[in-house]
Design an enzyme around this catalytic site. Structure first.
Site, mmCIF file in Angstrom:
data_model
loop_
_atom_site.group_PDB
_atom_site.id
_atom_site.type_symbol
_atom_site.label_atom_id
_atom_site.label_comp_id
_atom_site.label_asym_id
_atom_site.label_seq_id
_atom_site.Cartn_x
_atom_site.Cartn_y
_atom_site.Cartn_z
ATOM 1 N N LYS A 194 -25.441 59.405 5.401
ATOM 2 C CA LYS A 194 -25.229 57.956 5.476
ATOM 3 C C LYS A 194 -25.628 57.448 6.858
ATOM 4 O O LYS A 194 -25.082 57.893 7.871
ATOM 5 C CB LYS A 194 -23.769 57.631 5.177
ATOM 6 C CG LYS A 194 -23.339 58.075 3.784
ATOM 7 C CD LYS A 194 -21.875 57.786 3.502
ATOM 8 C CE LYS A 194 -20.963 58.583 4.381
ATOM 9 N NZ LYS A 194 -19.543 58.448 3.990
ATOM 10 N N GLY A 205 -12.465 51.803 4.896
ATOM 11 C CA GLY A 205 -12.511 52.410 3.571
ATOM 12 C C GLY A 205 -13.901 52.579 2.992
ATOM 13 O O GLY A 205 -14.043 52.979 1.830
ATOM 14 N N THR A 206 -14.929 52.310 3.782
ATOM 15 C CA THR A 206 -16.297 52.362 3.262
ATOM 16 C C THR A 206 -16.661 53.734 2.704
ATOM 17 O O THR A 206 -17.165 53.860 1.584
ATOM 18 C CB THR A 206 -17.292 51.992 4.379
ATOM 19 O OG1 THR A 206 -16.935 50.722 4.922
ATOM 20 C CG2 THR A 206 -18.704 51.917 3.848
ATOM 21 N N GLY A 207 -16.418 54.787 3.486
ATOM 22 C CA GLY A 207 -16.809 56.120 3.059
ATOM 23 C C GLY A 207 -16.045 56.600 1.833
ATOM 24 O O GLY A 207 -16.621 57.184 0.910
ATOM 25 N N CYS A 208 -14.732 56.357 1.830
ATOM 26 C CA CYS A 208 -13.907 56.735 0.676
ATOM 27 C C CYS A 208 -14.398 56.029 -0.578
ATOM 28 O O CYS A 208 -14.532 56.634 -1.654
ATOM 29 C CB CYS A 208 -12.446 56.353 0.917
ATOM 30 S SG CYS A 208 -11.727 56.977 2.437
ATOM 31 N N THR A 230 -14.655 46.714 7.449
ATOM 32 C CA THR A 230 -15.317 47.767 6.671
ATOM 33 C C THR A 230 -14.428 48.997 6.488
ATOM 34 O O THR A 230 -14.920 50.090 6.205
ATOM 35 C CB THR A 230 -16.619 48.190 7.371
ATOM 36 O OG1 THR A 230 -16.310 48.594 8.728
ATOM 37 C CG2 THR A 230 -17.624 47.061 7.395
#
Length: 282
Positions: free
Chosen positions: A194, A228-231, A226
């Site tokens: 990412k 919590g983006t990865g989860c 932003t």
């Protein structure tokens, strides 16, 4: 005051039909975020929004808000194992997503459980929070490399996690392919590097062991909220896989979903607010 003509009055609404068919089932194995923006809470919101039934194995409880992580407490490995077996042995799963695993013991426990589950496994190798707080013990990084990544269908590291796992620093898009290959050498079948921390468009690189390569790009939104983006992205990919989408298509649909969620991220508290998991409904 009368209701708008486009909204039926309560008595005019059709009565619910019979039981629905069970949707695809996705299990998240991760930590709880008391602020509701990341972790188990973000995973379950994303799964609901994408039409699958989300289930959870909680690995740790965090005291967390928009300003950061004030503390976390791991659950015993026995509790993690019991949650997993309870869900998988009775309800069954079509995909699994892992997030915060915290310690060597929990990484080993979860990796051992996943060996015998014949469904796609999306590993989000969570190392630090959005605010820079450590969520994985330093001594557990080697265990992630040696035991968890080899059971992953897909690993979804951000650039900080790429460095943590491989020692490579990625400073531009041209370096992302070599980083993906270095991660593939650790055992996952696919890697999604990412590139959200780079300048320009939000570009992610999906790389497969057979040399398959796909770029996913989206405009970068000027929104600091932003959390919590990865989860959310990893859970969205797992949801697509549970619905039977080929992996590149699952990543593409998840990228479209997270891009909208980032655009709709909203302020909470005095720090960084969450992405909007329900942006399609607003």
């Amino acid at each position: 005051m009368s209701l708008p003509s486009s909204t039926p009055a309560p008595g005019d609404r059709p009565s619910p039909g019979g039981p629905s068919a069970a949707p695809p089932r996705v299990l998240t194995v991760a930590g709880s975020d008391s602020g509701g923006g990341a972790g188990i809470q973000a995973d379950l919101k994303a799964m609901l929004a994408l039409g699958v039934h989300g289930m959870s194995v909680i690995t740790a409880v965090t005291a967390q808000n928009s300003l950061g992580v004030q503390g976390y407490w791991e659950l015993p490995a026995e509790a993690v194992r019991a949650q997993f077996r309870s869900v998988v042995d009775d309800i069954g799963v079509q995909a699994v997503k892992t997030g915060m695993l915290a310690s060597v013991e929990l990484v080993e426990t979860v990796a051992g459980l996943l060996v015998d589950v014949d469904v796609p496994v999306v590993v989000d190798p969570v190392g630090v929070s959005k605010h820079g707080d450590a969520l994985l013990a330093a001594e557990a990084v080697a265990t992630v490399r040696e035991k968890l990544l080899p059971v992953a269908t897909l690993a979804t590291p951000n650039l900080h996690e790429v460095t943590q796992l491989t020692g490579r620093t990625v400073e531009n898009e041209a370096q992302m392919a070599d980083a993906a290959k270095a991660l593939l050498d650790l055992g996952p079948r696919w890697v999604l590097v990412k590139g959200g921390h780079l300048e320009g468009d939000a570009a992610d690189l999906l790389h497969g062991g057979a040399g398959e390569e796909y770029w996913f790009r989206a405009p970068r939104h000027d929104n600091r909220h932003t959390h919590g983006t990865g989860c959310t992205l990893a859970s969205a990919i797992a949801s697509g896989l549970a619905k039977g989408e080929p992996l590149p298509e699952a990543v593409a649909s998840a990228k479209e979903y997270i891009t909208g969620a980032i655009a709709g991220g909203f302020a909470l508290g005095g720090g960084i607010g969450p992405v909007d998991h329900a942006w399609r409904w607003r």
